[in-house]
Each structure stands twice: as C-alpha cells, then as structure tokens.
Write an enzyme that holds these catalytic residues in place. Structure first.
Site, PDB file in Angstrom:
ATOM      1  N   ASP A  13       0.811  -1.227   0.000  1.00  0.00           N
ATOM      2  CA  ASP A  13       0.000   0.000   0.000  1.00  0.00           C
ATOM      3  C   ASP A  13       0.836   1.266   0.000  1.00  0.00           C
ATOM      4  O   ASP A  13       0.451   2.290   0.583  1.00  0.00           O
ATOM      5  CB  ASP A  13      -0.963   0.006   1.214  1.00  0.00           C
ATOM      6  CG  ASP A  13      -1.857  -1.220   1.210  1.00  0.00           C
ATOM      7  OD1 ASP A  13      -2.234  -1.676   0.119  1.00  0.00           O
ATOM      8  OD2 ASP A  13      -2.167  -1.718   2.314  1.00  0.00           O
ATOM      9  N   LYS A  16       1.820   2.061  -5.159  1.00  0.00           N
ATOM     10  CA  LYS A  16       2.352   1.477  -6.408  1.00  0.00           C
ATOM     11  C   LYS A  16       1.431   1.767  -7.586  1.00  0.00           C
ATOM     12  O   LYS A  16       1.876   2.119  -8.676  1.00  0.00           O
ATOM     13  CB  LYS A  16       2.515  -0.053  -6.251  1.00  0.00           C
ATOM     14  CG  LYS A  16       3.498  -0.455  -5.161  1.00  0.00           C
ATOM     15  CD  LYS A  16       3.541  -1.960  -4.955  1.00  0.00           C
ATOM     16  CE  LYS A  16       2.301  -2.526  -4.352  1.00  0.00           C
ATOM     17  NZ  LYS A  16       2.060  -2.153  -2.946  1.00  0.00           N
ATOM     18  N   GLY A  40      -4.607  -4.307  -3.736  1.00  0.00           N
ATOM     19  CA  GLY A  40      -5.591  -3.273  -4.036  1.00  0.00           C
ATOM     20  C   GLY A  40      -4.814  -2.040  -4.450  1.00  0.00           C
ATOM     21  O   GLY A  40      -4.114  -1.461  -3.632  1.00  0.00           O
ATOM     22  N   HIS A  41      -4.868  -1.694  -5.723  1.00  0.00           N
ATOM     23  CA  HIS A  41      -4.073  -0.583  -6.247  1.00  0.00           C
ATOM     24  C   HIS A  41      -5.012   0.543  -6.667  1.00  0.00           C
ATOM     25  O   HIS A  41      -5.888   0.354  -7.495  1.00  0.00           O
ATOM     26  CB  HIS A  41      -3.220  -1.060  -7.427  1.00  0.00           C
ATOM     27  CG  HIS A  41      -2.209  -2.100  -7.027  1.00  0.00           C
ATOM     28  ND1 HIS A  41      -1.437  -2.777  -7.929  1.00  0.00           N
ATOM     29  CD2 HIS A  41      -1.842  -2.571  -5.810  1.00  0.00           C
ATOM     30  CE1 HIS A  41      -0.638  -3.621  -7.281  1.00  0.00           C
ATOM     31  NE2 HIS A  41      -0.880  -3.528  -5.995  1.00  0.00           N
ATOM     32  N   GLN A 226       1.986  -6.084  -3.225  1.00  0.00           N
ATOM     33  CA  GLN A 226       2.478  -6.214  -1.842  1.00  0.00           C
ATOM     34  C   GLN A 226       3.745  -5.370  -1.626  1.00  0.00           C
ATOM     35  O   GLN A 226       3.963  -4.419  -2.345  1.00  0.00           O
ATOM     36  CB  GLN A 226       2.719  -7.688  -1.473  1.00  0.00           C
ATOM     37  CG  GLN A 226       1.433  -8.506  -1.282  1.00  0.00           C
ATOM     38  CD  GLN A 226       0.827  -9.010  -2.570  1.00  0.00           C
ATOM     39  OE1 GLN A 226       1.470  -9.661  -3.362  1.00  0.00           O
ATOM     40  NE2 GLN A 226      -0.431  -8.705  -2.801  1.00  0.00           N
TER      41      GLN A 226
HETATM   42  P1  GDP Z   1      -0.753   0.260  -3.577  1.00  0.00           P
HETATM   43  O1  GDP Z   1      -1.351  -1.008  -3.075  1.00  0.00           O
HETATM   44  O2  GDP Z   1       0.712   0.338  -3.334  1.00  0.00           O
HETATM   45  O3  GDP Z   1      -1.104   0.551  -5.014  1.00  0.00           O
HETATM   46  O4  GDP Z   1      -1.391   1.430  -2.696  1.00  0.00           O
HETATM   47  P2  GDP Z   1      -2.959   1.596  -2.301  1.00  0.00           P
HETATM   48  O5  GDP Z   1      -3.678   2.101  -3.473  1.00  0.00           O
HETATM   49  O6  GDP Z   1      -3.469   0.382  -1.626  1.00  0.00           O
HETATM   50  O7  GDP Z   1      -2.833   2.687  -1.150  1.00  0.00           O
HETATM   51  C1  GDP Z   1      -2.292   3.942  -1.379  1.00  0.00           C
HETATM   52  C2  GDP Z   1      -3.353   5.009  -1.046  1.00  0.00           C
HETATM   53  O8  GDP Z   1      -2.748   6.269  -0.977  1.00  0.00           O
HETATM   54  C3  GDP Z   1      -4.429   5.131  -2.119  1.00  0.00           C
HETATM   55  O9  GDP Z   1      -5.631   5.507  -1.504  1.00  0.00           O
HETATM   56  C4  GDP Z   1      -3.904   6.261  -3.008  1.00  0.00           C
HETATM   57  O10 GDP Z   1      -4.930   6.940  -3.696  1.00  0.00           O
HETATM   58  C5  GDP Z   1      -3.254   7.145  -1.984  1.00  0.00           C
HETATM   59  N1  GDP Z   1      -2.088   7.929  -2.449  1.00  0.00           N
HETATM   60  C6  GDP Z   1      -1.107   7.554  -3.317  1.00  0.00           C
HETATM   61  N2  GDP Z   1      -0.155   8.520  -3.380  1.00  0.00           N
HETATM   62  C7  GDP Z   1      -0.543   9.496  -2.542  1.00  0.00           C
HETATM   63  C8  GDP Z   1       0.033  10.751  -2.137  1.00  0.00           C
HETATM   64  O11 GDP Z   1       1.119  11.134  -2.557  1.00  0.00           O
HETATM   65  N3  GDP Z   1      -0.656  11.476  -1.205  1.00  0.00           N
HETATM   66  C9  GDP Z   1      -1.849  11.076  -0.690  1.00  0.00           C
HETATM   67  N4  GDP Z   1      -2.438  11.856   0.208  1.00  0.00           N
HETATM   68  N5  GDP Z   1      -2.414   9.905  -1.046  1.00  0.00           N
HETATM   69  C10 GDP Z   1      -1.776   9.133  -1.948  1.00  0.00           C
HETATM   70  P1  IMO Z   2      -0.907  -4.267  -2.200  1.00  0.00           P
HETATM   71  O1  IMO Z   2      -0.496  -4.791  -3.557  1.00  0.00           O
HETATM   72  C1  IMO Z   2      -0.952  -4.711   2.142  1.00  0.00           C
HETATM   73  C2  IMO Z   2      -0.964  -8.828   3.697  1.00  0.00           C
HETATM   74  C3  IMO Z   2      -2.231  -9.279   4.410  1.00  0.00           C
HETATM   75  C4  IMO Z   2      -1.654 -10.269   5.406  1.00  0.00           C
HETATM   76  C5  IMO Z   2      -0.521 -10.920   4.605  1.00  0.00           C
HETATM   77  C6  IMO Z   2      -0.890 -12.268   3.986  1.00  0.00           C
HETATM   78  O2  IMO Z   2      -2.217  -3.542  -2.223  1.00  0.00           O
HETATM   79  O3  IMO Z   2       0.195  -3.483  -1.581  1.00  0.00           O
HETATM   80  P2  IMO Z   2      -2.394 -12.975   1.919  1.00  0.00           P
HETATM   81  O4  IMO Z   2      -3.869 -12.752   1.647  1.00  0.00           O
HETATM   82  O5  IMO Z   2      -1.504 -12.398   0.881  1.00  0.00           O
HETATM   83  O6  IMO Z   2      -2.085 -14.408   2.214  1.00  0.00           O
HETATM   84  O7  IMO Z   2      -2.125 -12.166   3.302  1.00  0.00           O
HETATM   85  O8  IMO Z   2      -0.180 -10.008   3.590  1.00  0.00           O
HETATM   86  N1  IMO Z   2      -1.178  -8.303   2.332  1.00  0.00           N
HETATM   87  C7  IMO Z   2      -1.136  -7.006   2.011  1.00  0.00           C
HETATM   88  N2  IMO Z   2      -0.978  -5.904   2.792  1.00  0.00           N
HETATM   89  N3  IMO Z   2      -1.057  -4.588   0.797  1.00  0.00           N
HETATM   90  C8  IMO Z   2      -1.198  -5.674   0.004  1.00  0.00           C
HETATM   91  O9  IMO Z   2      -1.181  -5.589  -1.340  1.00  0.00           O
HETATM   92  C9  IMO Z   2      -1.281  -6.955   0.607  1.00  0.00           C
HETATM   93  N4  IMO Z   2      -1.430  -8.214   0.143  1.00  0.00           N
HETATM   94  C10 IMO Z   2      -1.348  -9.019   1.202  1.00  0.00           C
HETATM   95  O10 IMO Z   2      -2.868  -8.199   5.054  1.00  0.00           O
HETATM   96  O11 IMO Z   2      -1.051  -9.576   6.473  1.00  0.00           O
HETATM   97 MG    MG Z   3      -2.890  -1.676  -1.792  1.00  0.00          MG
END
Ligand code: GDP
Ligand code: IMO
Ligand code: MG
Length: 426
Positions: A13, A16, A40-41, A226
């Site tokens: 998270d 990416k 979840g991206h 991840q």
């Molecule tokens: P990922 O799994 O690495 O793709 O990241 P996620 O999408 O799960 O979580 C990142 C969260 O931060 C999302 O809600 C994005 O919209 C938000 N986000 C990404 N870059 C920025 C930033 O520079 N500032 C803020 N405030 N939010 C951001």
């Molecule tokens: P993105 O791509 C954050 C965590 C789960 C749990 C562990 C194992 O959005 O960054 P799993 O279902 O993979 O067997 O769970 O890994 N986990 C993540 N945490 N971002 C993710 O993906 C994750 N994918 C798995 O919360 O601790």
């Molecule tokens: Mg994510």
C-alpha cells in the site's frame, strides 16, 4: 523509457498503483508478475478513483497492453467482475490489449475456503490476518504440482480431473480437521465452465508479448504487488504473503530474463503502514499514529481494515534496497506529514545488545528490536499543489535528502497527493 520494475518497499500500500499509472504513459505494456487479488491498487485521475485488484494499473491509458504474468494467482470470477466494471466505465478491456498467461495459476473456491478455515483455526497471536482471497492455498497447490493453470480452462477434461484430484485431499481436511462442508467436485466443475468460456479469449503467451514490445522499441513496466517485507523468503516470516515480492521475481513471474530489468523503482511511503498481523518496529500506538491514519486515509483497499501506522524505517528500506537493487525511490504521501512539528526517522535498531543496520534474520526477531530514532523539524505548508521540487518547503527537502543519505538511493519521484497530476519528477 527503460524497462522498469515497480516494487513496494515496505509492507504494501505504498502507492504502487498511482506510480504505475503515471509511468504507464511512456510504456508499451504493463505486466503483473506475482500475487493476486490480495492487492488493491488505487488510481486517481482528474479526481475520479479506480481501485484495481488484478488488472495492471496501466489500463486507463488507451492502447497500452495489460498483461497478467505466469507468477500471478488469478481468481477468474474477480477478473471478470473487474473487466465488467471497467467496461461499464467505457474502458477498453478487449483481448486485443488484455492477456492472461496460460501458465498463471487459477484460484479455486476451495482455496478461498481453505484460507479462511486455516485462519479461523489459529490462535489470536498466530493469525496472519490474510486477505482471505485463497492466495496461500493456491500457491501451495502450484508448488505441490497439482495446481490448475489458466490454459486448463480451455481443456474441460483436464480441468475436471484436476478438480476431482484436488478435492479428494481437501475434502478430508474440510470434514475431518476444519469441521466444514466438503465441496462437490462436479458442482465446482459445472460452476467453472461458464467462467472458463469467458476467460478463454484472454489466454496467451505473455512472454512473447514482452519480447515483441522490446523488439519494437517499446518498454515494459513490471508492476509488483504487496511489499518486500511481505516477501515469502525475505519478509517478516511467517507474517508474510505466499509469493516472492522482490524485483528479481519480476523476470521469473513475467517470463523474461533478468537482464531485461533495467530500472528498479522502489515505492516508498513517507511513513510506514501495515495491514494484518506481524511485527512492525516503528508502529505508533498513540495520537501521532492516529493522525497519520486519518490524514492518510489509511484503510485497506482490499479488505477495508484500518492500516497500522508508524514512522519511516530506514532499516526496512536499506534491506529492500539491497534485495532489489533499487535504482531509485518514488516517495509517496509526503503531503500527509504536513503539520507535524517533529518527524522521526528510524536509522537503526538495538537488537540483543547490538546496533544493527539491517533486519536480523531469526524468526520474529523484528518483534524484539528497539528502533533508534533521529528527529527532524516538520513543516506546516500544504504541499499538495507543489509540482516542482523547488516548490517544497526546505524542511521537506531536508527530509528527502536525509532519506537519500541514509539509504544510498536517490528519490526520483515525489508524490504529494493521490491524483496522477500531484507528482514531482526530478
Ligand atoms: P498500492 O497497493 O501500493 O497501489 O497502494 P494503495 O492504493 O493500496 O494505497 C495507497 C493510497 O494512498 C491510495 O488511496 C492512493 O490513492 C493514496 N495515495 C497515493 N499517493 C498518494 C500521495 O502522494 N498522497 C496522498 N495523500 N495519497 C496518496
Ligand atoms: P498491495 O499490492 C498490504 C498482507 C495481508 C496479510 C498478509 C498475507 O495492495 O500493496 P495474503 O492474503 O496475501 O495471504 O495475506 O499479507 N497483504 C497485504 N498488505 N497490501 C497488500 O497488497 C497486501 N497483500 C497481502 O494483510 O497480512
Ligand atoms: Mg494496496
């Protein structure tokens, strides 16, 4: 642009999705190489949000090829739901631009049931807090050499026999160990047939598409899911996911050789978050942690769980830099730190009487370490409209310089908001 790998440097998270979406403009193809819909991206373009779990984050750029590599575990129902959702918004998700490797593994209903049964059997301290999406059990079947591969969806007889063989063993577990309902092989098979029909047109040879893109002078973006500290080998085992997250796996999981990986960009949140269980040395269980959680809207994009928050951890980042050969960082969510009087950076750990600069390797040792902090002054300015490096307040620039010094890796991209446009490229 050179072929670029995007990896999460912390516990997932990091943002990416946002950075892949932004870089996709200059690439010919975007390929996912590991993980599944545990990811979840989040993409935000002109204020409109789009959350992707399986489809590569290049999908909003018309004409870019979006590939799902052999290293991915694919839930076909989730895939179809995701393409239907995108198609309803007018996004082209036709097989002309979307492809699933014939060698990718398929997540079956019994993988999800097994994932949830295992978690519910565990004690509170040993629960991993998985996403419950069947990720671990699907990779187990792959390694046990009984997994269902995407190409099997086009071979009904093979599919049926693999389901029968798989359930022979799993139904014993469901009935005798987990006190759960067994699954009926014929029903699982019949339910899968219409899904398989719809997925079939997407099956292909991802490896050769990557080769062709490069031959035609176009670059490929490898999208990791991840974060490196959730890597099955290098993460905080056993509180990890079930795939290799490190950059080296981009080659194996997409279907090319390691010399194709030229630039390796580590996505790094300006602080640290973690969802699910497991050690987190710089976690803040106080008001500052709550502030980061609410200002950063730190809720999981897949499960909606609150993310745990803490200070930036250079020990974690140093380890990622050496495991992944990072060429640069994209530093995200810097805007979330605005308003803090003081910002702390963890520069090393105390571990069993010694100072260490890299994570110790014994199981659960990360739960034993004590972070050593350095403190820096914060800034009050709203930085969400900054578009040039010079627009950032001096304190923010000093924070970035210190991260570069402590890691030996340059910060090439700074993100100051969720929107594609809220980005500084140095
Ligand atoms: P990922 O799994 O690495 O793709 O990241 P996620 O999408 O799960 O979580 C990142 C969260 O931060 C999302 O809600 C994005 O919209 C938000 N986000 C990404 N870059 C920025 C930033 O520079 N500032 C803020 N405030 N939010 C951001
Ligand atoms: P993105 O791509 C954050 C965590 C789960 C749990 C562990 C194992 O959005 O960054 P799993 O279902 O993979 O067997 O769970 O890994 N986990 C993540 N945490 N971002 C993710 O993906 C994750 N994918 C798995 O919360 O601790
Ligand atoms: Mg994510």
């Amino acid at each position: 642009m050179s072929n670029t790998v995007i990896v999460g440097t912390q516990w997932g998270d990091e943002g990416k999705g946002k950075i892949v979406d932004m870089l996709a403009e200059k690439a010919g193809a975007i390929v996912r190489f590991q993980g599944g819909n545990n990811a979840g991206h989040t993409l935000v373009v002109d204020g409109e949000q789009c959350i992707l779990h399986l489809i590569p984050s290049g999908i909003l750029h018309p004409g870019k090829k979006c590939l799902i590599g052999n290293g991915v575990v694919l839930d076909p129902e989730v895939f179809l739901k995701e393409i239907d959702g995108l198609a309803a918004k007018g996004v082209d998700v036709s097989p002309e631009r979307m492809m699933i490797s014939k060698k990718a593994q398929i997540i079956m209903p019994y993988h999800k049931q097994l994932d949830n049964c295992r978690e519910s059997m565990k004690s509170a301290e040993s629960k991993i807090g998985t996403t419950g999406r069947g990720i671990g059990p699907c990779y187990e079947d792959k390694m046990s050499r009984v997994g269902i591969r995407a190409s099997d969806l086009a071979d009904p007889e093979l599919l049926r026999s693999k389901i029968e063989v798989g359930l022979q063993e799993k139904n014993v577990l469901f009935e005798k160990l987990f006190n759960a309902e067994p699954l009926d092989a014929e029903k699982v098979y019949q339910d899968m047939l219409p899904i398989a029909e719809r997925v079939k047109p997407y099956l292909g040879d991802v490896s050769s598409v990557i080769q062709d893109e490069n031959k035609n002078g176009r670059s490929v973006l490898f999208e990791g899911a991840q974060g490196v500290h959730l890597d099955i080998d290098h993460g905080t085992y056993p509180f990890v996911t079930s795939s290799n997250v490190v950059s080296g796996n981009a080659a194996a999981g997409a279907g090319c050789g390691p010399r194709h990986l030229e630039r390796i960009t580590g996505i790094c949140k300006a602080y640290t978050t973690r969802v699910g269980s497991g050690p987190f040395p710089t976690e803040l269980q106080d008001e500052i942690g709550d502030t980061l959680q609410s200002n950063g809207h730190e809720f999981g994009a897949t499960t909606g769980r609150k993310r745990r928050c803490g200070w930036l951890d250079m020990v974690v980042l140093r380890e990622t830099a050496r495991l992944c050969d990072l060429t640069d960082f994209a530093l995200t969510k810097l805007d979330v730190l605005s308003g803090l009087k003081e910002i702390k950076i963890c520069v090393s750990y105390k571990y069993r009487g010694e100072t260490v600069e890299y994570p110790p390797q014994e199981q659960n040792s990360m739960a034993e370490v004590t972070p050593v902090y350095e403190s820096m002054p914060g800034w009050d300015e709203d930085i969400t409209t900054a578009r040039n490096y010079e627009d950032l307040p001096e304190a923010a620039r000093n924070y970035i310089s210190r991260i570069e010094e402590l890691s030996g890796v340059k910060v090439a991209i700074v993100s100051v908001g969720p929107d594609r446009a809220q980005t500084i490229v140095r």
